[in-house]
Design a protein around this motif. Structure first.
Motif, mmCIF file in Angstrom:
data_model
loop_
_atom_site.group_PDB
_atom_site.id
_atom_site.type_symbol
_atom_site.label_atom_id
_atom_site.label_comp_id
_atom_site.label_asym_id
_atom_site.label_seq_id
_atom_site.Cartn_x
_atom_site.Cartn_y
_atom_site.Cartn_z
ATOM 1 N N ALA A 131 0.838 -1.200 0.000
ATOM 2 C CA ALA A 131 0.000 0.000 0.000
ATOM 3 C C ALA A 131 0.876 1.254 0.000
ATOM 4 C CB ALA A 131 -0.929 0.002 1.209
ATOM 5 N N ARG A 132 1.942 1.241 0.798
ATOM 6 C CA ARG A 132 2.860 2.398 0.826
ATOM 7 C C ARG A 132 3.504 2.608 -0.537
ATOM 8 N NH1 ARG A 132 4.503 0.223 5.881
ATOM 9 N NH2 ARG A 132 6.463 -0.417 4.953
ATOM 10 N N ARG A 133 3.926 1.513 -1.172
ATOM 11 C CA ARG A 133 4.546 1.629 -2.505
ATOM 12 C C ARG A 133 3.537 2.165 -3.519
ATOM 13 N NH1 ARG A 133 6.991 -3.297 -1.005
ATOM 14 N NH2 ARG A 133 5.416 -4.472 -2.152
ATOM 15 N N THR A 134 2.311 1.685 -3.428
ATOM 16 C CA THR A 134 1.281 2.147 -4.366
ATOM 17 C C THR A 134 1.009 3.629 -4.165
ATOM 18 O OG1 THR A 134 0.270 -0.040 -4.485
ATOM 19 C CG2 THR A 134 -1.102 1.833 -5.133
ATOM 20 N N ARG A 135 0.861 4.057 -2.907
ATOM 21 C CA ARG A 135 0.630 5.486 -2.654
ATOM 22 C C ARG A 135 1.812 6.317 -3.137
ATOM 23 N NH1 ARG A 135 -1.471 3.427 2.020
ATOM 24 N NH2 ARG A 135 0.357 4.008 3.225
ATOM 25 N N HIS A 136 3.022 5.818 -2.961
ATOM 26 C CA HIS A 136 4.200 6.538 -3.459
ATOM 27 C C HIS A 136 4.119 6.682 -4.985
ATOM 28 C CE1 HIS A 136 8.297 7.902 -3.919
ATOM 29 N NE2 HIS A 136 8.479 6.951 -4.817
ATOM 30 N N ARG A 137 3.774 5.619 -5.674
ATOM 31 C CA ARG A 137 3.648 5.682 -7.142
ATOM 32 C C ARG A 137 2.540 6.642 -7.556
ATOM 33 N NH1 ARG A 137 3.210 -0.405 -8.719
ATOM 34 N NH2 ARG A 137 2.530 0.479 -10.704
ATOM 35 N N GLU A 153 3.153 18.979 -15.685
ATOM 36 C CA GLU A 153 2.932 19.008 -17.138
ATOM 37 C C GLU A 153 1.604 19.629 -17.549
ATOM 38 O OE1 GLU A 153 3.121 14.893 -18.209
ATOM 39 O OE2 GLU A 153 5.178 14.667 -17.495
ATOM 40 N N HIS A 154 0.613 19.590 -16.669
ATOM 41 C CA HIS A 154 -0.742 20.020 -17.013
ATOM 42 C C HIS A 154 -1.341 20.867 -15.896
ATOM 43 C CE1 HIS A 154 -0.672 16.939 -20.158
ATOM 44 N NE2 HIS A 154 -0.236 16.109 -19.244
ATOM 45 N N GLU A 155 -2.323 21.663 -16.249
ATOM 46 C CA GLU A 155 -3.074 22.390 -15.242
ATOM 47 C C GLU A 155 -3.808 21.378 -14.373
ATOM 48 O OE1 GLU A 155 -3.050 25.604 -14.582
ATOM 49 O OE2 GLU A 155 -1.685 25.990 -16.226
ATOM 50 N N PRO A 156 -3.928 21.630 -13.067
ATOM 51 C CA PRO A 156 -4.612 20.677 -12.193
ATOM 52 C C PRO A 156 -6.020 20.309 -12.668
ATOM 53 C CG PRO A 156 -3.441 22.283 -10.875
ATOM 54 C CD PRO A 156 -3.329 22.731 -12.313
ATOM 55 N N ALA A 157 -6.741 21.266 -13.247
ATOM 56 C CA ALA A 157 -8.103 20.982 -13.717
ATOM 57 C C ALA A 157 -8.120 19.985 -14.868
ATOM 58 C CB ALA A 157 -8.786 22.280 -14.131
ATOM 59 N N ASP A 158 -6.999 19.822 -15.559
ATOM 60 C CA ASP A 158 -6.926 18.913 -16.703
ATOM 61 C C ASP A 158 -6.458 17.511 -16.331
ATOM 62 O OD1 ASP A 158 -7.730 21.030 -18.301
ATOM 63 O OD2 ASP A 158 -5.669 21.606 -18.791
ATOM 64 N N ILE A 159 -6.132 17.296 -15.074
ATOM 65 C CA ILE A 159 -5.645 15.988 -14.631
ATOM 66 C C ILE A 159 -6.837 15.158 -14.168
ATOM 67 C CG2 ILE A 159 -4.159 14.781 -12.984
ATOM 68 C CD1 ILE A 159 -2.496 17.382 -12.845
ATOM 69 N N THR A 160 -6.840 13.914 -14.545
ATOM 70 C CA THR A 160 -7.913 13.012 -14.130
ATOM 71 C C THR A 160 -7.335 11.855 -13.326
ATOM 72 O OG1 THR A 160 -7.733 11.633 -16.099
ATOM 73 C CG2 THR A 160 -9.219 13.558 -16.237
ATOM 74 N N MET A 161 -8.195 11.198 -12.594
ATOM 75 C CA MET A 161 -7.773 10.008 -11.854
ATOM 76 C C MET A 161 -7.318 8.928 -12.830
ATOM 77 S SD MET A 161 -7.909 10.549 -8.611
ATOM 78 C CE MET A 161 -8.692 9.763 -7.217
ATOM 79 N N ALA A 162 -7.967 8.855 -13.980
ATOM 80 C CA ALA A 162 -7.577 7.864 -14.990
ATOM 81 C C ALA A 162 -6.154 8.131 -15.472
ATOM 82 C CB ALA A 162 -8.560 7.871 -16.157
ATOM 83 N N ALA A 163 -5.803 9.408 -15.672
ATOM 84 C CA ALA A 163 -4.455 9.752 -16.116
ATOM 85 C C ALA A 163 -3.424 9.401 -15.041
ATOM 86 C CB ALA A 163 -4.375 11.233 -16.467
ATOM 87 N N VAL A 175 -1.325 1.570 -12.569
ATOM 88 C CA VAL A 175 -2.254 0.833 -11.715
ATOM 89 C C VAL A 175 -3.655 0.965 -12.301
ATOM 90 C CG1 VAL A 175 -0.877 1.219 -9.621
ATOM 91 C CG2 VAL A 175 -2.756 2.776 -10.162
ATOM 92 N N ASN A 176 -4.548 0.140 -11.814
ATOM 93 C CA ASN A 176 -5.940 0.199 -12.206
ATOM 94 C C ASN A 176 -6.576 1.444 -11.588
ATOM 95 O OD1 ASN A 176 -8.869 -0.287 -11.835
ATOM 96 N ND2 ASN A 176 -8.357 -2.217 -12.870
ATOM 97 N N ARG A 177 -7.505 2.074 -12.291
ATOM 98 C CA ARG A 177 -8.138 3.276 -11.774
ATOM 99 C C ARG A 177 -8.835 3.018 -10.434
ATOM 100 N NH1 ARG A 177 -12.450 6.570 -15.197
ATOM 101 N NH2 ARG A 177 -13.935 5.906 -13.663
ATOM 102 N N ALA A 178 -9.413 1.840 -10.267
ATOM 103 C CA ALA A 178 -10.068 1.503 -8.994
ATOM 104 C C ALA A 178 -9.064 1.522 -7.849
ATOM 105 C CB ALA A 178 -10.743 0.143 -9.098
#
Length: 185
Positions: A8-14, A25-35, A42-45
């Motif tokens: 879990a720690r490694r995943t949160r770090h990633r 690279e992008h404005e915060p409003a343009d970032i998605t969880m999918a990106a 990792v999987n979006r879930a």
């Protein structure tokens, strides 16, 4: 998955690393969880297992930066002369300057309100602790500690937000000295 689990720690770090890379690279409003999920491989879930929303993820990712700013602000000697900025304040602006794109985006109009509030709160907390330890400028006894700290923290965040997108941007030592003179007045 338990939060202390090494996986879990490694995943949160990633996830945090991916969010910071995308925010640079992008404005915060343009970032998605999918990106973020794609960047972290990792999987979006999985992202949602660790963070309820993008703002929480980005705020968590910026904690090291916030800690660095708070540490530098809290180390400034209050008795330094007005003609030379204290070294921790210069280091603070050097740090922000090295990460200028990220700070400009996070503190800009499309940035993260949670990050701005967290930065102000962390700075104010560091200053209150410093003031309680006896390192408070003279002449402010009638001002409550928390109000004084909030004022200085808000001013510092405001200066950083103004400075990072400036073109041309004054060098870090110059803006540190200007900020120091304002704080001392």
């Amino acid at each position: 998955m338990h939060s202390e689990d090494p996986r879990a720690r490694r995943t949160r770090h990633r996830l945090r690393s991916a969010a910071l890379a995308l925010a640079a690279e992008h404005e915060p409003a343009d970032i998605t969880m999918a990106a973020v999920a794609r960047r972290a491989a990792v999987n979006r879930a999985t992202v949602y297992l660790h963070y309820p929303d993008l703002d929480a993820l980005v705020s968590d990712a910026m904690q090291d930066a916030v800690a660095e700013v708070a540490r530098a602000a809290a180390l400034c000697p209050l008795d330094a002369p007005s003609d030379r900025a204290p070294e921790p304040l210069v280091e603070l602006f050097d740090h922000v300057g090295r990460h200028d794109t990220l700070y400009a985006r996070m503190l800009g109009a499309q940035g993260s309100a949670r990050f701005v509030a967290g930065l102000r709160e962390r700075l104010a907390d560091a200053l209150v602790e410093r003031f309680r330890g006896g390192s408070r400028p003279m002449g402010f006894a009638e001002v409550p500690l928390d109000v004084h700290a909030a004022y200085l923290a808000g001013a510092l965040v405001g200066v950083i937000a103004h400075w990072v997108p400036a073109d041309p941007r004054p060098p870090a030592p110059e803006v540190a000295l200007t900020t120091w003179r304002l704080f001392r007045s």
